[in-house]
Scaffold this active site. Structure first.
Site, PDB file in Angstrom:
ATOM      1  N   ALA A 158       1.085  -1.415  -0.253  1.00 51.03           N
ATOM      2  CA  ALA A 158       0.208   0.070   0.051  1.00 51.03           C
ATOM      3  C   ALA A 158       1.024   1.200  -0.208  1.00 51.03           C
ATOM      4  O   ALA A 158       2.375   1.196  -0.113  1.00 51.03           O
ATOM      5  CB  ALA A 158      -0.992  -0.011   1.345  1.00 51.03           C
ATOM      6  N   GLU A 169      -3.381  -9.287  -0.996  1.00 45.57           N
ATOM      7  CA  GLU A 169      -4.473  -9.571  -1.313  1.00 45.57           C
ATOM      8  C   GLU A 169      -4.830  -9.385  -2.089  1.00 45.57           C
ATOM      9  O   GLU A 169      -6.261  -9.932  -2.455  1.00 45.57           O
ATOM     10  CB  GLU A 169      -5.139  -8.472   0.206  1.00 45.57           C
ATOM     11  CG  GLU A 169      -4.396  -8.463   1.710  1.00 45.57           C
ATOM     12  CD  GLU A 169      -4.998  -7.864   2.843  1.00 45.57           C
ATOM     13  OE1 GLU A 169      -5.537  -8.007   3.144  1.00 45.57           O
ATOM     14  OE2 GLU A 169      -4.545  -6.870   2.269  1.00 45.57           O
ATOM     15  N   GLU A 213       2.323  -6.669   7.197  1.00 43.89           N
ATOM     16  CA  GLU A 213       1.543  -5.653   8.094  1.00 43.89           C
ATOM     17  C   GLU A 213       2.122  -5.570   9.266  1.00 43.89           C
ATOM     18  O   GLU A 213       1.643  -4.274   9.608  1.00 43.89           O
ATOM     19  CB  GLU A 213      -0.266  -5.450   7.712  1.00 43.89           C
ATOM     20  CG  GLU A 213      -0.726  -5.245   6.650  1.00 43.89           C
ATOM     21  CD  GLU A 213      -0.250  -6.469   5.193  1.00 43.89           C
ATOM     22  OE1 GLU A 213      -1.384  -6.690   4.438  1.00 43.89           O
ATOM     23  OE2 GLU A 213       0.011  -7.512   5.774  1.00 43.89           O
ATOM     24  N   GLY A 245      -0.931  -5.190   0.682  1.00 41.63           N
ATOM     25  CA  GLY A 245      -1.808  -4.819   0.111  1.00 41.63           C
ATOM     26  C   GLY A 245      -1.932  -5.646  -1.700  1.00 41.63           C
ATOM     27  O   GLY A 245      -3.318  -5.725  -2.134  1.00 41.63           O
TER      28      GLY A 245
END
Length: 691
Positions: free
Chosen positions: A69, A111, A131, A108
């Site tokens: 991210a 994901e 994370e 992310g």
């Protein structure tokens, strides 16, 4: 030839027959910033609306899929569309999506790949959900989708460690479905072979596992993660995958992610993340090229020299390990072998790899063995006379253009450089023990150090996977300068009424792994004793001085290695026990000085220790020893055990009530007495980013 239609500036939709390829092009790492999320969401809807398309591939432009991210967004409200909205759109689509994981798919990015119906990886691919290293948990389905692929126990290990997984292991774990030379081309063919059928990971059942296996994984993760809130939350969220309906579990994951994202701990870890990137910026080195370094020589085959040699060999450098005589060299090489034997027995590396690394280290006696090195690192006894003698010889032996570095932890690098006719090639490279494990590397820039030499040391430091932080010359540089002040203040508190075990307990309760007295015993009291003896001629007789540590050393109590220091140690014990003899010595010392001893609270000990660090940091920043406040925090966190979740002493101080901080600094000055200097706190707390 494909037809191209731009869905958004950073996400383009390319048509390859009946398959769409959504290319994320957001350099340098294709982070899932708001514009990327918006572009992806628009592209997913476009694929759904086009009856001519059988499905889609998602890939990253360049050498990266999506490396995570945009962390800058985590410190403020996240703008829509969120990543969960993109994930939900992919899952809701009636057409299959395949991720072509070229390069890194982290956080992310992974994901996003997990939301797809299948994953094809390049051989260079790396995946992971790191994370927890930022104080949060995956917030776009990671804790729910991963267990559906690998099981609860494996998901706990992967997410709570935050480790990166290479393509071969990812295939074994079923995190990816295929490995291909051309991941995008293979993914296109895979979409066609699916004939429009979805294989949603969200609809897969979590396989049943032995409860004991899951509990073992959870306990191991809690221990390794020191039961930090994000570790506890990650385990809870992962376990929901096997006990709660998907919609409820995914909503709970996002709620937990948002709650943790707003925590002080997450802010501290984001701050350290940006601080590392800031530390690499040296304005006057722009455009300066590092000298090539292929062979490194280490002078001194003791514990530190051996650790430095291993760090370089592990990174692929050719290393010459030297010492004054053959027996010393043989002992050093035997330490190297034992290290690699331990790595093999623990499973960290294979036997073949251990042999390759060991083969990179050539052991030889005498300084002449360093003559062909591009970089020479001196790691001999901490004595100025000895170091100057070594550098004078190196000046005659080392090839022209070689970088000459000293591993000194306290001494004047400029004085050492004057022993040579090439002070521009001399600097400090202060490693931390064990040197092959600890990330921190203080790179000490002397007044005559050339920009090329400095750029080379920084490049080499990064090349051996260290965190290089620049310091200017000053006694103890950044870390030891602050640590010496902190340790002295701890001894003053003992003189006034606290006991070593009380100080250590208070510091450990704050988050340090060990308190100052336990650390002194571990490192050896004789090391600090020699430094005090070195500085004795410059000591102001009017300043407070605690002689207790000197008396311990005079009795041969050097810490763990002698079985006694501030504490007493049973044979083989790593944790000491309070010693009545030390207590009696402390009480007698206070009585002799006319000090009425008083009790200390845990909070009082913590504030006095922390205020000391903050003030000393302000002083050395004012003197230009450190470039910026965030560099100080990096050094204390990565080299001295300051708890990461507090972000370092200056980040911690920036979060405290300013009026109280000022009161504590005033009290510190009164307690310290003659010679106390107050640093510029405003400048020290002017942090460029606060997480």
């Amino acid at each position: 030839m494909s037809e191209v239609a731009a869905a958004a500036p950073v996400v383009r939709l390319e048509r390859h027959g009946n398959v769409a390829v959504l290319v994320i092009d957001n350099p340098p790492v294709n982070a899932t910033s708001r514009v990327v999320r918006a572009g992806l969401l628009e592209a997913v809807h476009a694929v759904d609306a086009d009856a001519a398309l059988a499905g889609a591939v998602i890939c990253g432009a360049g050498k990266t899929f999506v490396a995570g991210a945009d962390i800058r967004e985590f410190g403020r409200p996240i703008e829509e569309p969120s990543l969960p909205a993109v994930v939900a759109a992919i899952l809701a689509s009636g057409k299959p999506f395949v991720a072509a994981v070229n390069g890194a798919a982290l956080g992310g990015g992974f994901e996003l790949a997990l939301a797809c119906d299948a994953r094809v990886a390049s051989r260079e691919a790396i995946v992971g959900l790191p994370e927890v290293s930022l104080g949060i948990i995956p917030g776009a389905g990671g804790t729910q989708h991963l267990p559906r692929l690998v099981g609860i126990a494996a998901a706990i290990e992967i997410i709570c460690s935050g480790r990166r997984i290479r393509a071969e292991e990812a295939l074994r774990l079923r995190l990816v479905d295929r490995i291909a030379e051309n991941a995008c081309a293979e993914a296109i063919e895979l979409v066609r072979s699916m004939h429009g059928l979805k294989q949603r990971v969200s609809e897969r059942a979590v396989r049943r596992e032995d409860d004991a296996k899951v509990e073992e994984a959870a306990q191991a993760a809690l221990k390794a993660g020191r039961k930090r809130p994000q570790i506890v939350a990650a385990i809870e969220s992962i376990r929901r995958a096997g006990t709660e309906p998907y919609p409820e579990a995914i909503a709970a994951e996002r709620e937990t992610f948002n709650r943790l994202r707003e925590s002080t701990e997450a802010a501290a870890l984001r701050y350290l993340f940006f601080a590392e990137r800031e530390a690499a910026k040296v304005p006057d080195l722009e455009g300066i090229e590092a000298r090539p370094v292929a062979r490194v020589a280490i002078i001194g085959a003791g514990t530190m020299g051996v650790g430095i040699a291993i760090a370089f060999a592990d990174a692929g450098y050719e290393v010459t390990l030297t010492d004054r005589d053959e027996p010393s060299v043989k002992r050093g090489l035997e330490r190297v072998r034992k290290n690699y034997d331990g790595s093999v027995s623990s499973g960290r590396i294979g036997e073949d790899e251990a042999r390759r690394r060991l083969a990179r280290i050539l052991a030889a006696s005498g300084l002449a063995a360093a003559s062909g090195a591009d970089l020479v690192i001196e790691a001999v006894f901490e004595d100025m006379g000895l170091k100057k003698e070594v550098f004078a010889q190196l000046d005659r032996i080392a090839r022209p253009g070689a970088i000459l570095a000293t591993n000194t932890s306290y001494l004047d690098v400029d004085e050492i450089a004057q022993a040579t006719a090439r002070p521009g090639d001399v600097l400090g490279m202060h490693f931390f023990s064990p040197a092959h494990v600890m990330r921190l590397l203080e790179v000490v820039r002397g007044k005559n150090t050339s920009r090329e030499a400095l750029a080379t040391a920084l490049a080499v430091g990064r090349g051996i996977r260290k965190l290089p932080v620049i310091a200017r010359v000053g006694d103890g540089f950044i870390g030891n300068r602050i640590y010496a002040a902190y340790r002295r203040q701890a001894e003053l508190m003992v003189e006034e009424g606290a006991m070593p075990e009380e100080v250590d307990a208070a510091i450990e309760a704050f988050g340090f792994a060990m308190g100052p007295f336990a650390v002194s015993d571990l490192a050896g009291l004789d090391i600090a004793w020699r430094n005090r003896q070195r500085l004795a001629p410059t000591r102001d007789p009017r300043a407070r001085y605690v002689e207790i540590a000197d008396r311990l050393c005079e009795q041969g109590r050097f810490g763990q290695k002698t079985g006694a220091g501030w504490y007493r140690y049973e044979p083989g014990a790593r944790r000491g026990t309070p010693d009545p003899e030390v207590r009696a010595m402390i009480e007698e010392h206070s009585k002799r000085k006319g000090i009425a001893r008083r009790p200390f609270t845990r909070e009082e000990i913590q504030w006095r220790a922390l205020a000391t660090m903050v003030n000393e940091a302000a002083l050395l920043l004012g003197e230009g020893v450190a470039q910026r406040p965030s560099d100080v925090d990096l050094v204390l966190v990565n080299g001295y055990g300051f708890p990461k979740h507090e972000g370092g002493p200056l980040f911690w101080a920036s979060r405290q009530d300013r009026a109280r901080l000022e009161r504590e600094l005033d009290a510190l000055g009164q307690a310290t007495g003659h010679g106390f200097q107050r640093g510029d706190i405003d400048a020290a707390l002017a942090l460029p980013f606060r997480g």
